[in-house]
Design an enzyme around this catalytic site. Structure first.
Site, short mmCIF file in Angstrom:
data_model
loop_
_atom_site.label_atom_id
_atom_site.label_comp_id
_atom_site.label_asym_id
_atom_site.label_seq_id
_atom_site.Cartn_x
_atom_site.Cartn_y
_atom_site.Cartn_z
CE LYS A 46 -1.84 1.95 3.69
NZ LYS A 46 -2.38 2.28 4.82
CG MET A 47 2.99 2.57 3.54
SD MET A 47 4.44 2.36 4.71
CE MET A 47 3.19 1.63 6.21
#
Length: 289
Positions: free
Chosen positions: A170-171
């Site tokens: 996600k990051m």
């Protein structure tokens, strides 16, 4: 805690038999989905209209807004990464405060390694969730960036996932998008996961499955904006329903906007009653009704 890279890698037995590229293709075919049957692009355009004011928490305290641009592109990219590392399980406003404290202290790789003790860093980010773990990871990441990348960040999301502790898919995909202007994947947070399931644009149990399903049908020219756009909408649905309803009533397609808010779990009748907008709401609902 941040999603680990383990969430997208198969079991060791499998990984010995296939290359990373083959594994990726297997993953994608397993999660392949057709585009929604409804006119999803008109809903997407409606969301763009509802979000045009850019007043959600993510717009002021998200990874695109917080980093300092005046210290050069390398420091900017490092700060994008740090903002994302701090954001896991923490509200944007709290991340914003922590980032501003860090920036006042000096948020560069050399300053973190050369002039910052663990206790000091831990105190500066003390209000974010899991700050102990995040402080440890920030030191490790700064060390890796100093040693292996000339104090810059890795050039691809995959390398970030592989090399940097505390950085999951996600990051990494958001950092790659914001810091490098490249998109090899979509950063999916819990708001997006919830809303895309509510709209039945995906059918998934985990944000990581949502990401893979979404990537299988959403055209790549939407990838740079999808996270900021929909995270902001999700924040407004949950935290600022009155503001969002006002925008929906005033937009170019109020009936469609109301339908969308209902699908996303908002009881707009209740919100309108609270704000004394019931007659305006009735007028819109009765039109072509």
């Amino acid at each position: 805690t941040p999603m680990s890279s383990q969430s997208i890698t198969p079991s060791p037995k499998k990984s010995q038999a296939t290359s990373p590229k083959q594994r990726q293709n297997q993953n994608l075919s397993k999660h392949k989905r057709h585009p929604p049957k409804e006119d999803w692009e008109s809903i997407y355009r409606l969301v763009e209209e509802l979000r045009a004011d850019r007043t959600a928490p993510v717009d002021t305290d998200g990874s695109e807004a917080l980093p300092q641009r005046d210290l050069g592109p390398q420091v900017y990219r490092f700060q994008v990464l740090i903002a994302l590392m701090l954001s896991s399980q923490t509200k944007d406003a709290v991340v914003g405060d922590a980032m501003r404290q860090l920036q006042q202290h000096g948020l560069t790789v050399s300053n973190i390694l050369g002039n910052t003790s663990f206790d000091q860093l831990n105190q500066l980010i003390g209000k974010v969730g899991f700050h102990n773990t995040k402080a440890k990871n920030i030191f490790k990441v700064a060390e890796i960036l100093h040693t292996n990348y000339g104090e810059d960040i890795p050039p691809t999301a995959q390398e970030m996932i592989d090399q940097l502790p505390g950085v999951g898919p996600k990051m990494a995909y958001i950092v790659e998008n914001v810091a490098w202007g490249r998109q090899t994947g979509i950063g999916v947070d819990t708001h997006m996961h919830r809303m895309f399931n509510q709209l039945q644009w995906v059918n998934s149990k985990q944000p990581e499955q949502t990401r893979l399903q979404l990537e299988s049908w959403l055209p790549p020219h939407y990838w740079p904006t999808v996270n900021l756009l929909w995270v902001g909408l999700g924040q407004e649905v949950q935290q600022y329903p009155e503001k969002l309803l006002r925008k929906a009533l005033d937009c170019s397609q109020p009936r469609q906007a109301l339908k969308l808010l209902k699908r996303l779990g908002m009881d707009y009748t209740k919100v309108a009653a609270k704000m004394e907008w019931t007659s305006q709401l009735q007028n819109i609902l009765e039109k072509d009704g």
